[in-house]
Design a protein around this motif. Structure first.
Motif, PDB file in Angstrom:
ATOM      1  N   THR A 128       1.963   8.465  15.754  1.00  0.00           N
ATOM      2  CA  THR A 128       1.746   8.150  17.162  1.00  0.00           C
ATOM      3  C   THR A 128       2.337   6.775  17.462  1.00  0.00           C
ATOM      4  OG1 THR A 128      -0.427   7.201  16.637  1.00  0.00           O
ATOM      5  CG2 THR A 128      -0.386   9.504  17.323  1.00  0.00           C
ATOM      6  N   LYS A 129       2.852   6.608  18.677  1.00  0.00           N
ATOM      7  CA  LYS A 129       3.438   5.333  19.108  1.00  0.00           C
ATOM      8  C   LYS A 129       4.359   4.744  18.033  1.00  0.00           C
ATOM      9  CE  LYS A 129      -0.427   4.156  22.159  1.00  0.00           C
ATOM     10  NZ  LYS A 129      -1.438   3.131  22.521  1.00  0.00           N
ATOM     11  N   PRO A 130       5.384   5.480  17.618  1.00  0.00           N
ATOM     12  CA  PRO A 130       6.154   5.091  16.436  1.00  0.00           C
ATOM     13  C   PRO A 130       7.072   3.890  16.666  1.00  0.00           C
ATOM     14  CG  PRO A 130       7.031   7.104  17.395  1.00  0.00           C
ATOM     15  CD  PRO A 130       5.783   6.797  18.141  1.00  0.00           C
ATOM     16  N   VAL A 131       7.162   3.058  15.621  1.00  0.00           N
ATOM     17  CA  VAL A 131       8.061   1.909  15.571  1.00  0.00           C
ATOM     18  C   VAL A 131       8.907   2.045  14.310  1.00  0.00           C
ATOM     19  CG1 VAL A 131       8.272  -0.601  15.464  1.00  0.00           C
ATOM     20  CG2 VAL A 131       6.391   0.441  16.767  1.00  0.00           C
ATOM     21  N   ILE A 132      10.204   2.250  14.465  1.00  0.00           N
ATOM     22  CA  ILE A 132      11.130   2.365  13.337  1.00  0.00           C
ATOM     23  C   ILE A 132      11.793   1.011  13.127  1.00  0.00           C
ATOM     24  CG2 ILE A 132      13.218   3.489  12.457  1.00  0.00           C
ATOM     25  CD1 ILE A 132      12.514   5.928  14.148  1.00  0.00           C
ATOM     26  N   MET A 133      11.706   0.492  11.881  1.00  0.00           N
ATOM     27  CA  MET A 133      12.242  -0.835  11.571  1.00  0.00           C
ATOM     28  C   MET A 133      13.161  -0.724  10.363  1.00  0.00           C
ATOM     29  SD  MET A 133       9.039  -3.371  12.396  1.00  0.00           S
ATOM     30  CE  MET A 133       8.084  -3.048  10.941  1.00  0.00           C
TER      31      MET A 133
ATOM     32  N   PRO B 149       0.830  -1.211   0.000  1.00  0.00           N
ATOM     33  CA  PRO B 149       0.000   0.000   0.000  1.00  0.00           C
ATOM     34  C   PRO B 149       0.859   1.254   0.000  1.00  0.00           C
ATOM     35  CG  PRO B 149      -0.034  -1.061   2.158  1.00  0.00           C
ATOM     36  CD  PRO B 149       0.661  -2.005   1.236  1.00  0.00           C
ATOM     37  N   ARG B 150       0.295   2.318  -0.535  1.00  0.00           N
ATOM     38  CA  ARG B 150       1.001   3.593  -0.581  1.00  0.00           C
ATOM     39  C   ARG B 150       1.255   4.100   0.841  1.00  0.00           C
ATOM     40  NH1 ARG B 150       1.112   7.658  -4.424  1.00  0.00           N
ATOM     41  NH2 ARG B 150      -0.484   6.561  -5.636  1.00  0.00           N
ATOM     42  N   PRO B 151       2.496   4.484   1.155  1.00  0.00           N
ATOM     43  CA  PRO B 151       2.753   5.006   2.508  1.00  0.00           C
ATOM     44  C   PRO B 151       2.067   6.355   2.704  1.00  0.00           C
ATOM     45  CG  PRO B 151       4.691   5.262   1.113  1.00  0.00           C
ATOM     46  CD  PRO B 151       3.715   4.442   0.323  1.00  0.00           C
ATOM     47  N   ASP B 152       1.816   6.682   3.956  1.00  0.00           N
ATOM     48  CA  ASP B 152       1.207   7.977   4.276  1.00  0.00           C
ATOM     49  C   ASP B 152       2.205   9.114   4.116  1.00  0.00           C
ATOM     50  OD1 ASP B 152      -1.499   7.121   5.228  1.00  0.00           O
ATOM     51  OD2 ASP B 152      -0.261   5.961   6.616  1.00  0.00           O
ATOM     52  N   GLU B 153       3.493   8.819   4.314  1.00  0.00           N
ATOM     53  CA  GLU B 153       4.550   9.805   4.095  1.00  0.00           C
ATOM     54  C   GLU B 153       5.776   9.093   3.532  1.00  0.00           C
ATOM     55  OE1 GLU B 153       5.641  12.331   7.379  1.00  0.00           O
ATOM     56  OE2 GLU B 153       3.645  12.168   8.313  1.00  0.00           O
TER      57      GLU B 153
ATOM     58  N   ASN C 198      -6.627   3.909  10.942  1.00  0.00           N
ATOM     59  CA  ASN C 198      -7.518   5.053  11.160  1.00  0.00           C
ATOM     60  C   ASN C 198      -6.787   6.255  11.741  1.00  0.00           C
ATOM     61  OD1 ASN C 198      -9.792   3.449  10.346  1.00  0.00           O
ATOM     62  ND2 ASN C 198      -9.793   2.544  12.395  1.00  0.00           N
ATOM     63  N   GLY C 199      -5.450   6.248  11.684  1.00  0.00           N
ATOM     64  CA  GLY C 199      -4.685   7.379  12.188  1.00  0.00           C
ATOM     65  C   GLY C 199      -4.436   8.425  11.119  1.00  0.00           C
TER      66      GLY C 199
END
Length: 409
Positions: A61-66, A36-40, A56-57
């Protein structure tokens, strides 16, 4: 069309090692849906990132960097996304739990881990600047991506910067070193012609910094590469690990000391021609003067025996695996070669390395029953091993839910 002679031998090395998370399946499957297309989308020094808001964001918020693992060339975050949804819906599971997921990619995955840490550092800083809540970050990565983010967080702490990270995780990362069979390393450099993709990957900064032992094609020396020593020295200057967040790790390998059914010294792959006729690659055995490869080629004619001294039985160790010899056999077959493939799969990241509890040089350490060791012997705060040996960075319900249950509240 099948090739023969020197051109066929040159072409064998074009594919590099299989990519963790994104390797082709063993049997045909329907084409995966596009990611899916990323939001940013973020442009970063030495890399880039795709940002997916929580379900639904509308913001971070509550970020997870991978972070992506190493390989050859630019990260393909679309393939990484699909890999994270294969076997278990890890990425969508995080988003369902209200987490923003930030996939971190690199312009050149085989570049120095210390250079690619620039992308991780900037991603952390931008996440902090744009985050709309006060949940501490989760930062980590897959394979060498776990080393890149480990280095990045430790460096930020060393400089006095607040990385606002509550949890660091690694997913089958080679903290004590990774393994590529010496037989394959030597064979990659035995292929005639210009440097091929396989040799280029094995000689890349990332591989030299990661491998427990590296084969120097110029001298034939087998040793920890100076690039690895340079990386470990830099980590040491920054305290070896980030000190502020909780540190956890999962291993795709088993934790009970049970390795792969690979008899030491057994034939792994033999090539019967027309390219590299008579070449044979063997399972790594322990001891001195151990034969691991008999290499033969047509043009220019050459033959070479490769031996090792003081190695443990690395190929069969408990750990995350790669279908290393299967990939080579398939490439040889595409050029008309007749092969005798006995053992397609070997260890890539020993379990004791992934959970940073033992070094790799001694058999008893390499095959340790991790579950029977005092957990405080690990450099990590907490770790978890697979019940059986599974593919390196394979996405499984067991490992992913274990990580998700430990995310910052």
């Amino acid at each position: 069309m099948a090739l023969s002679g020197q051109q066929g031998e040159q072409d064998i090395g074009r594919p590099a090692l299989p990519d963790p998370l994104t390797s082709a399946p063993r049997s045909p499957v329907p084409a995966p849906a596009p990611a899916p297309r990323p939001d940013e989308k973020w442009d970063l020094p030495d890399g880039f990132a795709w940002v997916y808001y929580a379900e639904n964001g509308s913001d971070i918020t509550k970020p997870v960097i991978m972070a992506d693992a190493s390989g050859l060339g630019r990260s393909d975050l679309g393939r990484l996304h699909r890999g994270l949804e294969t076997g278990f819906p890890f990425l969508s599971g995080l988003r369902h739990r209200g987490r923003t997921v930030i996939l971190l990619g690199f312009d050149e995955r085989s570049a120095s881990l210390m250079d690619n840490a620039n992308a991780a550092i900037t991603a952390v800083q931008r996440t902090i600047a744009e985050q709309r809540d006060h949940t501490r970050l989760t930062v980590g990565g897959f394979g060498t991506g776990g080393l890149v983010t480990r280095y990045a967080l430790a460096k930020l702490e060393h400089t006095g910067a607040d990385h606002c990270t509550g949890l660091y995780f690694s997913y089958d990362s080679p903290h004590r070193g990774g393994v590529v069979p010496l037989a394959l390393q030597a064979f990659a450099h035995f292929i005639p012609g210009p440097e091929n993709d396989l040799a280029r990957q094995l000689n890349s900064p990332a591989a030299r910094q990661t491998l427990w032992r590296h084969y120097d094609a110029g001298t034939g020396a087998v040793r920890p590469d100076p690039e690895r020593e340079k990386f470990l020295d830099a980590l040491g200057r920054f305290g070896h690990w980030p000190q502020l967040p909780r540190t956890i790790a999962v291993a795709n390998g088993a934790g009970d000391g049970r390795g792969l059914p690979l008899p030491p010294g057994d034939l792994a792959l033999k090539i019967n021609g027309p390219v590299f006729p008579g070449t044979a690659l063997y399972i790594q055995g322990a001891g001195d003067g151990v034969r691991v490869a008999d290499l033969k080629r047509l043009l220019p004619p050459a033959a070479q025996r490769i031996t090792t001294d003081g190695f443990p039985e690395l190929d069969g160790a408990p750990g995350g695996t790669l279908d290393t010899y299967r990939l080579l056999a398939e490439r040889l077959g595409a050029h008309g070669a007749e092969t005798d493939l006995r053992h397609p799969t070997v260890c890539a990241v020993p379990s004791v390395s992934a959970v940073a509890i033992r070094d790799l040089g001694r058999h008893d350490d390499l095959y340790a029953d991790i579950g029977g060791l005092p957990p405080e012997q690990s450099e990590l705060d907490e770790f978890h091993c697979s019940a059986t040996n599974t593919g390196h960075t394979a996405i499984t319900r067991d490992l992913c839910t274990w990580i998700m249950d430990r995310l910052p509240a």
